[in-house]
Write a protein that holds these residues in place. Structure first.
Motif, PDB file in Angstrom:
ATOM      1  N   LEU A 192       0.806  -1.204   0.000  1.00 19.10           N
ATOM      2  CA  LEU A 192       0.000   0.000   0.000  1.00 19.10           C
ATOM      3  C   LEU A 192       0.849   1.268   0.000  1.00 19.10           C
ATOM      4  O   LEU A 192       0.421   2.307  -0.518  1.00 19.10           O
ATOM      5  N   SER A 193       2.053   1.185   0.539  1.00 26.83           N
ATOM      6  CA  SER A 193       2.939   2.351   0.527  1.00 26.83           C
ATOM      7  C   SER A 193       3.367   2.715  -0.895  1.00 26.83           C
ATOM      8  O   SER A 193       3.775   3.852  -1.149  1.00 26.83           O
ATOM      9  N   LYS A 194       3.264   1.763  -1.816  1.00 25.44           N
ATOM     10  CA  LYS A 194       3.655   1.992  -3.208  1.00 25.44           C
ATOM     11  C   LYS A 194       2.474   2.401  -4.082  1.00 25.44           C
ATOM     12  O   LYS A 194       2.640   2.651  -5.279  1.00 25.44           O
ATOM     13  N   ILE A 195       1.269   2.426  -3.498  1.00 21.09           N
ATOM     14  CA  ILE A 195       0.054   2.753  -4.245  1.00 21.09           C
ATOM     15  C   ILE A 195      -0.420   4.145  -3.842  1.00 21.09           C
ATOM     16  O   ILE A 195      -0.833   4.342  -2.694  1.00 21.09           O
ATOM     17  N   PRO A 196      -0.364   5.125  -4.734  1.00 19.64           N
ATOM     18  CA  PRO A 196      -0.756   6.481  -4.354  1.00 19.64           C
ATOM     19  C   PRO A 196      -2.160   6.578  -3.757  1.00 19.64           C
ATOM     20  O   PRO A 196      -2.398   7.426  -2.883  1.00 19.64           O
ATOM     21  N   MET A 197      -3.090   5.748  -4.186  1.00 21.21           N
ATOM     22  CA  MET A 197      -4.440   5.795  -3.622  1.00 21.21           C
ATOM     23  C   MET A 197      -4.519   5.177  -2.231  1.00 21.21           C
ATOM     24  O   MET A 197      -5.549   5.309  -1.548  1.00 21.21           O
ATOM     25  N   ARG A 198      -3.463   4.459  -1.824  1.00 17.62           N
ATOM     26  CA  ARG A 198      -3.361   3.866  -0.487  1.00 17.62           C
ATOM     27  C   ARG A 198      -4.508   2.897  -0.162  1.00 17.62           C
ATOM     28  O   ARG A 198      -4.987   2.823   0.967  1.00 17.62           O
ATOM     29  N   ARG A 199      -4.938   2.153  -1.174  1.00 17.04           N
ATOM     30  CA  ARG A 199      -5.951   1.125  -0.944  1.00 17.04           C
ATOM     31  C   ARG A 199      -5.774   0.019  -1.967  1.00 17.04           C
ATOM     32  O   ARG A 199      -5.105   0.187  -2.989  1.00 17.04           O
ATOM     33  N   LEU A 200      -6.397  -1.123  -1.674  1.00 18.95           N
ATOM     34  CA  LEU A 200      -6.438  -2.215  -2.625  1.00 18.95           C
ATOM     35  C   LEU A 200      -7.529  -1.962  -3.662  1.00 18.95           C
ATOM     36  O   LEU A 200      -8.509  -1.274  -3.393  1.00 18.95           O
ATOM     37  N   GLY A 201      -7.329  -2.537  -4.838  1.00 11.71           N
ATOM     38  CA  GLY A 201      -8.372  -2.485  -5.834  1.00 11.71           C
ATOM     39  C   GLY A 201      -9.467  -3.489  -5.528  1.00 11.71           C
ATOM     40  O   GLY A 201      -9.285  -4.418  -4.734  1.00 11.71           O
ATOM     41  N   LYS A 202     -10.605  -3.291  -6.148  1.00 11.25           N
ATOM     42  CA  LYS A 202     -11.726  -4.228  -6.044  1.00 11.25           C
ATOM     43  C   LYS A 202     -11.788  -5.055  -7.326  1.00 11.25           C
ATOM     44  O   LYS A 202     -11.553  -4.521  -8.414  1.00 11.25           O
ATOM     45  N   PRO A 203     -12.106  -6.339  -7.232  1.00 15.63           N
ATOM     46  CA  PRO A 203     -12.214  -7.152  -8.445  1.00 15.63           C
ATOM     47  C   PRO A 203     -13.130  -6.529  -9.491  1.00 15.63           C
ATOM     48  O   PRO A 203     -12.855  -6.601 -10.691  1.00 15.63           O
ATOM     49  N   GLU A 204     -14.201  -5.882  -9.039  1.00 20.63           N
ATOM     50  CA  GLU A 204     -15.151  -5.274  -9.969  1.00 20.63           C
ATOM     51  C   GLU A 204     -14.529  -4.127 -10.756  1.00 20.63           C
ATOM     52  O   GLU A 204     -14.927  -3.863 -11.906  1.00 20.63           O
ATOM     53  N   GLU A 205     -13.540  -3.443 -10.152  1.00 25.76           N
ATOM     54  CA  GLU A 205     -12.873  -2.345 -10.854  1.00 25.76           C
ATOM     55  C   GLU A 205     -11.993  -2.861 -11.984  1.00 25.76           C
ATOM     56  O   GLU A 205     -11.905  -2.261 -13.065  1.00 25.76           O
TER      57      GLU A 205
END
Length: 239
Positions: A192-205
């Motif tokens: 998560l520290s490497k993801i600017p949105m600071r969250r996991l994606g959802k399968p639906e996305e």
């Protein structure tokens, strides 16, 4: 809307299941491939062990004879973690067999039908790890190979009406991700520290992006890798 028939590997869980739901809800016929059973699957689910290249190759040819496919989503994945110095070549072979061999087999099985129709969609699900994530040497190499296949096949098929693209998710809340990255673990915090949105994606996305590339509207897009990763690939060189 034209009703299409799509083949999806790794269809019973995570991204594959979300995509199957989305396509079925849109009125398409879905034929899923998975090792497990799923009584509620929104289409036809076929049990094929993609670890076994010989058996799966014949099974996929049989499916291609039973259904008039319009496209395939190579979503099945296998990831095993190793630090450099402890890489197990048997695991590397397994990851290439599941991630790479199966993509080649599915495409080759349905290609004659797509060529005959003069229309087709091939979408390969790869990964953000191809840009460099520790402990994922074998998995990243296998998915980078699939990115390369995407570009090569797009060039070969560019004049046929068949498009070939890849979707590269970042960390997504799926069973496979959680096998290697437990909730609230150091590994999760690192990701998560490497993801600017600071969250996991959802399968639906991820499914939404794939569904677009399967559509008629995406007919002028080919050979591309679309990162759906909360910004994780920003500033990185993608393979």
């Amino acid at each position: 809307m034209v009703r299409r028939t799509f083949l999806i590997t790794g269809a019973s869980k995570g991204i594959g299941r979300a995509l199957s739901n989305r396509l079925a809800d849109a009125g398409h016929e879905v034929v899923g491939v998975a090792r497990g059973k799923d009584p509620g699957f929104p289409g036809t689910l076929v049990s094929i062990d993609l670890h076994d290249s010989k058996a799966s190759g014949q099974a996929l040819v049989d499916l291609a004879q039973r259904y008039s496919f319009d496209g395939v989503v190579n979503n099945v994945g296998l990831a095993r973690l190793h630090p450099l110095g402890e890489i197990d070549l048997t695991d590397v072979d397994d990851m290439f067999r599941v991630n790479v061999h199966s993509a080649v087999q599915t495409v080759q099985a349905i290609l004659p039908t797509l060529r005959a129709k003069g229309w087709g969609r091939i979408v390969n699900v790869t990964s953000l790890v191809t840009t460099g994530i520790p402990l994922r040497s074998g998995y990243a190499a296998a998915k980078a190979a699939v990115n390369s296949l995407t570009r090569t096949w797009a060039m070969e098929l560019a004049e046929t009406g068949i498009t070939v693209n890849a979707v590269a998710p970042g960390p997504v809340e799926t069973e496979m991700f959680r096998q290697n990255t437990p909730v609230a673990s150091e590994a999760e915090s690192h990701f998560l520290s490497k993801i600017p949105m600071r969250r996991l994606g959802k399968p639906e996305e991820i499914a939404a992006a794939i569904a677009f590339l399967l559509s008629d509207e995406a007919g002028f897009i080919t050979g591309q890798t679309l990162f759906v990763d909360g910004g994780g690939s920003i500033g990185r060189t993608a393979l």
